[in-house]
Scaffold this active site. Sequence first.
Site, short mmCIF file in Angstrom:
data_model
loop_
_atom_site.label_atom_id
_atom_site.label_comp_id
_atom_site.label_asym_id
_atom_site.label_seq_id
_atom_site.Cartn_x
_atom_site.Cartn_y
_atom_site.Cartn_z
N ILE A 15 -12.85 -45.93 10.22
CA ILE A 15 -13.11 -45.67 11.64
C ILE A 15 -13.13 -44.16 11.89
O ILE A 15 -13.98 -43.65 12.63
CB ILE A 15 -12.06 -46.39 12.52
CG1 ILE A 15 -12.23 -47.91 12.40
CG2 ILE A 15 -12.18 -45.95 13.98
CD1 ILE A 15 -11.16 -48.74 13.12
N ASP A 59 -0.07 -34.10 7.19
CA ASP A 59 0.68 -35.32 7.46
C ASP A 59 1.02 -35.30 8.94
O ASP A 59 1.86 -34.50 9.38
CB ASP A 59 1.95 -35.34 6.59
CG ASP A 59 2.83 -36.54 6.89
OD1 ASP A 59 2.53 -37.31 7.83
OD2 ASP A 59 3.85 -36.71 6.19
N ASN A 85 -6.37 -40.88 15.52
CA ASN A 85 -6.89 -42.11 14.91
C ASN A 85 -6.08 -42.57 13.70
O ASN A 85 -6.14 -43.73 13.33
CB ASN A 85 -8.36 -41.86 14.50
CG ASN A 85 -8.89 -42.92 13.56
OD1 ASN A 85 -9.17 -44.05 13.97
ND2 ASN A 85 -9.02 -42.57 12.28
N ARG A 118 1.14 -32.08 21.48
CA ARG A 118 1.93 -30.91 21.86
C ARG A 118 1.47 -29.67 21.09
O ARG A 118 1.47 -28.55 21.63
CB ARG A 118 3.43 -31.15 21.62
CG ARG A 118 4.10 -32.14 22.55
CD ARG A 118 3.92 -31.86 24.04
NE ARG A 118 4.22 -30.52 24.49
CZ ARG A 118 5.44 -30.05 24.82
NH1 ARG A 118 6.47 -30.85 24.77
NH2 ARG A 118 5.59 -28.81 25.23
N TYR A 148 4.07 -52.04 14.19
CA TYR A 148 2.80 -51.38 14.50
C TYR A 148 2.41 -51.66 15.95
O TYR A 148 2.02 -50.74 16.69
CB TYR A 148 1.76 -51.94 13.52
CG TYR A 148 0.31 -51.69 13.82
CD1 TYR A 148 -0.31 -50.50 13.44
CD2 TYR A 148 -0.48 -52.68 14.42
CE1 TYR A 148 -1.67 -50.30 13.66
CE2 TYR A 148 -1.83 -52.48 14.65
CZ TYR A 148 -2.42 -51.29 14.27
OH TYR A 148 -3.76 -51.09 14.49
N LYS A 152 1.81 -49.17 19.05
CA LYS A 152 0.51 -49.06 19.73
C LYS A 152 0.67 -49.27 21.24
O LYS A 152 -0.02 -48.63 22.04
CB LYS A 152 -0.50 -50.06 19.14
CG LYS A 152 -0.94 -49.74 17.71
CD LYS A 152 -1.77 -48.47 17.62
CE LYS A 152 -2.48 -48.35 16.27
NZ LYS A 152 -3.18 -47.07 16.10
N1 LIG Z 1 -9.37 -51.84 11.25
C1 LIG Z 1 -8.97 -52.55 12.30
O1 LIG Z 1 -9.15 -53.77 12.38
C2 LIG Z 1 -8.28 -51.84 13.46
C3 LIG Z 1 -8.04 -52.57 14.63
C4 LIG Z 1 -7.39 -51.95 15.70
C5 LIG Z 1 -7.01 -50.64 15.60
N2 LIG Z 1 -7.26 -49.93 14.46
C6 LIG Z 1 -6.80 -48.54 14.40
O2 LIG Z 1 -7.88 -47.69 14.05
C7 LIG Z 1 -7.36 -46.55 13.35
C8 LIG Z 1 -8.11 -46.35 12.05
O3 LIG Z 1 -7.91 -47.51 11.25
P1 LIG Z 1 -8.79 -47.87 9.96
O4 LIG Z 1 -8.93 -49.34 9.94
O5 LIG Z 1 -10.02 -46.99 9.89
O6 LIG Z 1 -7.74 -47.47 8.82
P2 LIG Z 1 -7.95 -46.75 7.42
O7 LIG Z 1 -6.82 -47.21 6.58
O8 LIG Z 1 -9.36 -46.95 6.93
O9 LIG Z 1 -7.77 -45.21 7.81
C9 LIG Z 1 -6.55 -44.65 8.22
C10 LIG Z 1 -6.50 -43.22 7.73
O10 LIG Z 1 -5.29 -42.62 8.20
C11 LIG Z 1 -4.79 -41.77 7.18
N3 LIG Z 1 -3.35 -41.55 7.33
C12 LIG Z 1 -2.36 -42.43 7.10
N4 LIG Z 1 -1.18 -41.84 7.29
C13 LIG Z 1 -1.42 -40.55 7.66
C14 LIG Z 1 -0.60 -39.44 7.97
N5 LIG Z 1 0.74 -39.54 7.94
N6 LIG Z 1 -1.19 -38.26 8.29
C15 LIG Z 1 -2.54 -38.17 8.32
N7 LIG Z 1 -3.38 -39.19 8.02
C16 LIG Z 1 -2.82 -40.36 7.69
C17 LIG Z 1 -5.10 -42.54 5.88
O11 LIG Z 1 -5.06 -41.68 4.74
C18 LIG Z 1 -6.49 -43.10 6.19
O12 LIG Z 1 -7.51 -42.23 5.75
C19 LIG Z 1 -5.85 -46.81 13.17
O13 LIG Z 1 -5.12 -46.15 14.18
C20 LIG Z 1 -5.74 -48.30 13.35
O14 LIG Z 1 -4.46 -48.69 13.80
C21 LIG Z 1 -7.88 -50.50 13.38
#
Ligand SMILES: NC(=O)c1ccc[n+]([C@@H]2O[C@H](COP(=O)([O-])OP(=O)(O)OC[C@H]3O[C@@H](n4cnc5c(N)ncnc54)[C@H](O)[C@@H]3O)[C@@H](O)[C@H]2O)c1
Length: 258
Positions: A15, A59, A85, A118, A148, A152
């Site tokens: 995403i 991080d 994100n 911040r 989680y 959220k």
């Molecule tokens: N995929 C779904 O079905 C879905 C549904 C609702 C919400 N979301 C939300 O969308 C967002 C993206 O999800 P996604 O499915 O693309 O996940 P993903 O696992 O593909 O990507 C998440 C990214 O966050 C990075 N990350 C993790 N911990 C981190 C940290 N401490 N510091 C910096 N980066 C960090 C990871 O390395 C990864 O690249 C998330 O917030 C997720 O909760 C996803």
Amino acid sequence: MPASVAIVTGAAGDIGRAIARRLSGSHDVVALVDIDEGALAAAAAELGGAPSFVAIACDVTDEDSVRRMAAKVEELGRATTLVNNAGAARAVSLGDTTADIWRQDSALNLEAAFLTFRALEEPLKASQGSLINIASVNGMAVFGHPAYSAAKAGLIHFTKLVAVEYGKFGIRANAVAPGTVRTQAWEARAAANPQVFEEAKRWYALRRIATAEDVANAVHFLSSDQASAITGVCLPVDCGLTAGQAEMARTFSQSDNY
Ligand SMILES: NC(=O)c1ccc[n+]([C@@H]2O[C@H](COP(=O)([O-])OP(=O)(O)OC[C@H]3O[C@@H](n4cnc5c(N)ncnc54)[C@H](O)[C@@H]3O)[C@@H](O)[C@H]2O)c1
């Protein structure tokens, strides 16, 4: 005029990459922020690299790391859009949730958004910029992954807190709540049940799940002048999941029209 910069955390994820690509049309630079340096380099290369896409390893749960990230963003130009994100879920039920998991999920899915905001609030004030938090339908009702989900839900409230306190500076704050999106976050569940996405569709009014691009389009809209009067809202991008359940409506109404 200094370059306008969009900051996207978790930008190496599915995403995150879609959001970065979409925001590159309306920002001079997109700062790709992620903890996974290998995936980050690959994402930057896939998106086209500098000067439009600049990778910053960070991080987002670590205050010092976030401060260093904000300093690097300042060198790129003026921050106009911050997209929180980065996110992940670690335990599927309360019974599986340890105290450590609860804290880690809170740190990544809620506290990190506070830290990045911040750290970047002064440049966002200066640009009358916009904050967009990627929440989830899990923050609106119960769909599993409790730690989680609670984080959220907190993130949606944090969005309103920023909207109300920082509105006087011209900063807008909104959340986007995706439903199921097929990303690497679903890898384990898709491996355990290859039909998981097909099975999920029956719960969605549109009988489909959202794509990363659907989420990115909503983020782009909320970051744009088209949304200049919109702040403090949570926009579901969920193909109708949170609107209601057709199967339930069929039972309650005893009508086959659902
Ligand atoms: N995929 C779904 O079905 C879905 C549904 C609702 C919400 N979301 C939300 O969308 C967002 C993206 O999800 P996604 O499915 O693309 O996940 P993903 O696992 O593909 O990507 C998440 C990214 O966050 C990075 N990350 C993790 N911990 C981190 C940290 N401490 N510091 C910096 N980066 C960090 C990871 O390395 C990864 O690249 C998330 O917030 C997720 O909760 C996803």
